[in-house]
Write an enzyme that holds these catalytic residues in place. Structure first.
Site, PDB file in Angstrom:
ATOM      1  N   ARG A  41       0.845  -1.135  -0.029  1.00 59.61           N
ATOM      2  CA  ARG A  41       0.032   0.123   0.142  1.00 59.61           C
ATOM      3  C   ARG A  41       0.814   1.294  -0.161  1.00 59.61           C
ATOM      4  O   ARG A  41       1.690   1.431   0.963  1.00 59.61           O
ATOM      5  CB  ARG A  41      -0.996   0.092   1.085  1.00 59.61           C
ATOM      6  CG  ARG A  41      -1.981  -1.151   1.295  1.00 59.61           C
ATOM      7  CD  ARG A  41      -3.126  -0.739   0.170  1.00 59.61           C
ATOM      8  NE  ARG A  41      -4.128  -1.825   0.058  1.00 59.61           N
ATOM      9  CZ  ARG A  41      -4.048  -2.919  -0.875  1.00 59.61           C
ATOM     10  NH1 ARG A  41      -2.903  -2.911  -1.800  1.00 59.61           N
ATOM     11  NH2 ARG A  41      -5.085  -3.557  -0.850  1.00 59.61           N
ATOM     12  N   ARG A  68      -5.672  25.879  -8.007  1.00 63.04           N
ATOM     13  CA  ARG A  68      -5.046  24.580  -7.570  1.00 63.04           C
ATOM     14  C   ARG A  68      -4.521  23.982  -8.584  1.00 63.04           C
ATOM     15  O   ARG A  68      -5.237  23.432  -9.340  1.00 63.04           O
ATOM     16  CB  ARG A  68      -6.135  23.868  -6.672  1.00 63.04           C
ATOM     17  CG  ARG A  68      -6.701  24.420  -5.367  1.00 63.04           C
ATOM     18  CD  ARG A  68      -5.627  24.489  -4.379  1.00 63.04           C
ATOM     19  NE  ARG A  68      -6.040  25.148  -3.071  1.00 63.04           N
ATOM     20  CZ  ARG A  68      -5.241  25.320  -2.118  1.00 63.04           C
ATOM     21  NH1 ARG A  68      -4.056  25.371  -2.190  1.00 63.04           N
ATOM     22  NH2 ARG A  68      -5.520  25.673  -1.032  1.00 63.04           N
ATOM     23  N   ALA A  80      -7.913  27.876   5.046  1.00 64.71           N
ATOM     24  CA  ALA A  80      -7.644  26.596   5.569  1.00 64.71           C
ATOM     25  C   ALA A  80      -5.935  26.379   5.613  1.00 64.71           C
ATOM     26  O   ALA A  80      -5.566  27.514   4.831  1.00 64.71           O
ATOM     27  CB  ALA A  80      -7.869  25.454   4.956  1.00 64.71           C
ATOM     28  N   LEU A  82      -2.039  24.209   6.810  1.00 70.84           N
ATOM     29  CA  LEU A  82      -1.461  22.837   7.425  1.00 70.84           C
ATOM     30  C   LEU A  82      -1.217  23.263   8.903  1.00 70.84           C
ATOM     31  O   LEU A  82      -0.916  24.251   9.436  1.00 70.84           O
ATOM     32  CB  LEU A  82       0.053  22.552   6.619  1.00 70.84           C
ATOM     33  CG  LEU A  82      -0.033  22.400   5.101  1.00 70.84           C
ATOM     34  CD1 LEU A  82       1.496  22.110   4.590  1.00 70.84           C
ATOM     35  CD2 LEU A  82      -0.907  20.906   4.797  1.00 70.84           C
ATOM     36  N   GLU A  97      -4.717  30.891  10.146  1.00 66.88           N
ATOM     37  CA  GLU A  97      -5.024  30.934   8.834  1.00 66.88           C
ATOM     38  C   GLU A  97      -6.203  32.069   8.667  1.00 66.88           C
ATOM     39  O   GLU A  97      -6.311  32.668   7.378  1.00 66.88           O
ATOM     40  CB  GLU A  97      -5.612  29.443   8.441  1.00 66.88           C
ATOM     41  CG  GLU A  97      -4.599  28.474   8.610  1.00 66.88           C
ATOM     42  CD  GLU A  97      -3.261  28.775   7.660  1.00 66.88           C
ATOM     43  OE1 GLU A  97      -3.555  29.330   6.734  1.00 66.88           O
ATOM     44  OE2 GLU A  97      -2.254  28.282   8.047  1.00 66.88           O
ATOM     45  N   GLU A 101      -5.317  34.730   5.893  1.00 69.93           N
ATOM     46  CA  GLU A 101      -5.912  34.626   4.673  1.00 69.93           C
ATOM     47  C   GLU A 101      -7.121  35.712   4.456  1.00 69.93           C
ATOM     48  O   GLU A 101      -7.250  36.004   3.120  1.00 69.93           O
ATOM     49  CB  GLU A 101      -6.303  33.231   4.324  1.00 69.93           C
ATOM     50  CG  GLU A 101      -5.506  32.175   4.113  1.00 69.93           C
ATOM     51  CD  GLU A 101      -5.912  31.010   3.673  1.00 69.93           C
ATOM     52  OE1 GLU A 101      -7.137  30.581   3.548  1.00 69.93           O
ATOM     53  OE2 GLU A 101      -4.841  29.966   3.248  1.00 69.93           O
ATOM     54  N   PRO A 119      -8.928   8.706   2.544  1.00 69.61           N
ATOM     55  CA  PRO A 119      -8.135   7.702   3.531  1.00 69.61           C
ATOM     56  C   PRO A 119      -7.695   6.445   2.751  1.00 69.61           C
ATOM     57  O   PRO A 119      -6.973   5.798   3.318  1.00 69.61           O
ATOM     58  CB  PRO A 119      -9.388   7.584   4.502  1.00 69.61           C
ATOM     59  CG  PRO A 119     -10.507   7.700   3.665  1.00 69.61           C
ATOM     60  CD  PRO A 119     -10.274   9.044   2.930  1.00 69.61           C
ATOM     61  N   GLY A 120      -8.256   6.390   1.426  1.00 69.09           N
ATOM     62  CA  GLY A 120      -7.626   5.327   0.757  1.00 69.09           C
ATOM     63  C   GLY A 120      -6.182   5.489   0.163  1.00 69.09           C
ATOM     64  O   GLY A 120      -5.735   4.622  -0.088  1.00 69.09           O
ATOM     65  N   GLU A 124      -4.189  12.168   5.647  1.00 67.73           N
ATOM     66  CA  GLU A 124      -4.559  13.692   6.063  1.00 67.73           C
ATOM     67  C   GLU A 124      -5.667  13.731   6.711  1.00 67.73           C
ATOM     68  O   GLU A 124      -6.843  13.032   6.516  1.00 67.73           O
ATOM     69  CB  GLU A 124      -4.546  14.583   4.821  1.00 67.73           C
ATOM     70  CG  GLU A 124      -5.025  15.848   5.401  1.00 67.73           C
ATOM     71  CD  GLU A 124      -5.248  17.098   4.052  1.00 67.73           C
ATOM     72  OE1 GLU A 124      -5.394  18.293   4.343  1.00 67.73           O
ATOM     73  OE2 GLU A 124      -5.560  16.504   2.648  1.00 67.73           O
ATOM     74  N   GLU A 148      -1.274  32.325  -3.323  1.00 65.44           N
ATOM     75  CA  GLU A 148      -2.313  33.211  -2.769  1.00 65.44           C
ATOM     76  C   GLU A 148      -2.114  34.628  -2.948  1.00 65.44           C
ATOM     77  O   GLU A 148      -3.048  35.240  -2.797  1.00 65.44           O
ATOM     78  CB  GLU A 148      -1.888  33.080  -1.055  1.00 65.44           C
ATOM     79  CG  GLU A 148      -2.149  31.401  -0.371  1.00 65.44           C
ATOM     80  CD  GLU A 148      -1.718  31.675   1.043  1.00 65.44           C
ATOM     81  OE1 GLU A 148      -1.341  32.575   1.450  1.00 65.44           O
ATOM     82  OE2 GLU A 148      -1.968  30.789   1.520  1.00 65.44           O
TER      83      GLU A 148
END
Length: 208
Positions: A41, A68, A80, A82, A97, A101, A119-120, A124, A148
């Site tokens: 995996r 993006r 948003a 990290l 944030e 922003e 999740p696959g 995160e 940004e």
């Protein structure tokens, strides 16, 4: 039967990190399956994120439009970012944030929802906060760069965002989850019944 996600960890026979980037990396694990077979995996290792659904007194959500590159689109999103420091308090990160922003602060903070984005293929975890009682921050705006620097800001009515989500016009994960969670909370026990801003987060433990 209780419908609730539970912690579990299957045996890993071998593990490697074939790629390490600036903020994330890729890990390869050989995992033992229930039938005894071993499969490989590959997944992205991510520090975690926070997002802020900032709701003003006119029932509008503060959103921003940002390019993006992986999806080759400009997406409308909620603020948003990290979790840059291991063990960082997610509330403090969310407040940072929102300020950086949008140059906005908030008096009332609650946890709206916690999600795993993909999740696959990635570990995160994102905590989405609800911020209310908004006010403009004082002083100069935070200096932005890269994607940004081209960011647009707007305040959009909740109903318009819901329509855009259901029409397939808005695609950002945190915006979709945040807006629909807001509507669900209102239709349930109400926003004041949401978890407190410092609620535990097993996916990304932190110091209060």
């Amino acid at each position: 039967m209780t419908i609730k996600d539970t912690a579990e960890e299957w045996e890993v026979r071998a593990s490697g990190t074939p790629f390490t980037g600036k903020k994330t990396s890729v890990r390869t694990d050989d995992v033992v399956m229930p039938d005894g077979s071993v499969v490989r995996r590959d997944y992205q290792v991510h520090p975690g994120s926070v997002a802020v659904l900032a709701l003003d007194d006119a029932d509008r959500v503060l959103v921003l439009r940002q390019y993006r590159h992986p999806v080759r689109q400009k997406l409308w999103e909620i603020p948003a970012g990290l979790l840059d420091v291991p063990g960082e308090n997610p509330l403090l990160a969310a407040q940072r944030e929102l300020y950086e922003e949008a140059h906005v602060k908030a008096e009332d903070w609650r946890v709206l929802t916690d999600v795993y984005t993909t999740p696959g293929g990635c570990d995160e975890a994102v905590r989405v906060f609800l911020a209310r009682d908004l006010y403009e921050a004082e002083g100069q705006r935070f200096e932005v760069s890269d994607e940004e620097a081209d960011m647009e800001l707007a305040r959009v009515p909740v109903d318009e965002l819901v329509r855009g989500v259901l029409a397939g016009e808005l695609h950002n994960n945190c915006l979709v989850v945040g807006v629909l969670s807001l509507v669900a909370a209102r239709g349930g026990d109400g926003l004041d019944a949401l978890r407190p801003a410092e609620a535990p987060w097993p996916a990304r433990p932190f110091q209060a």
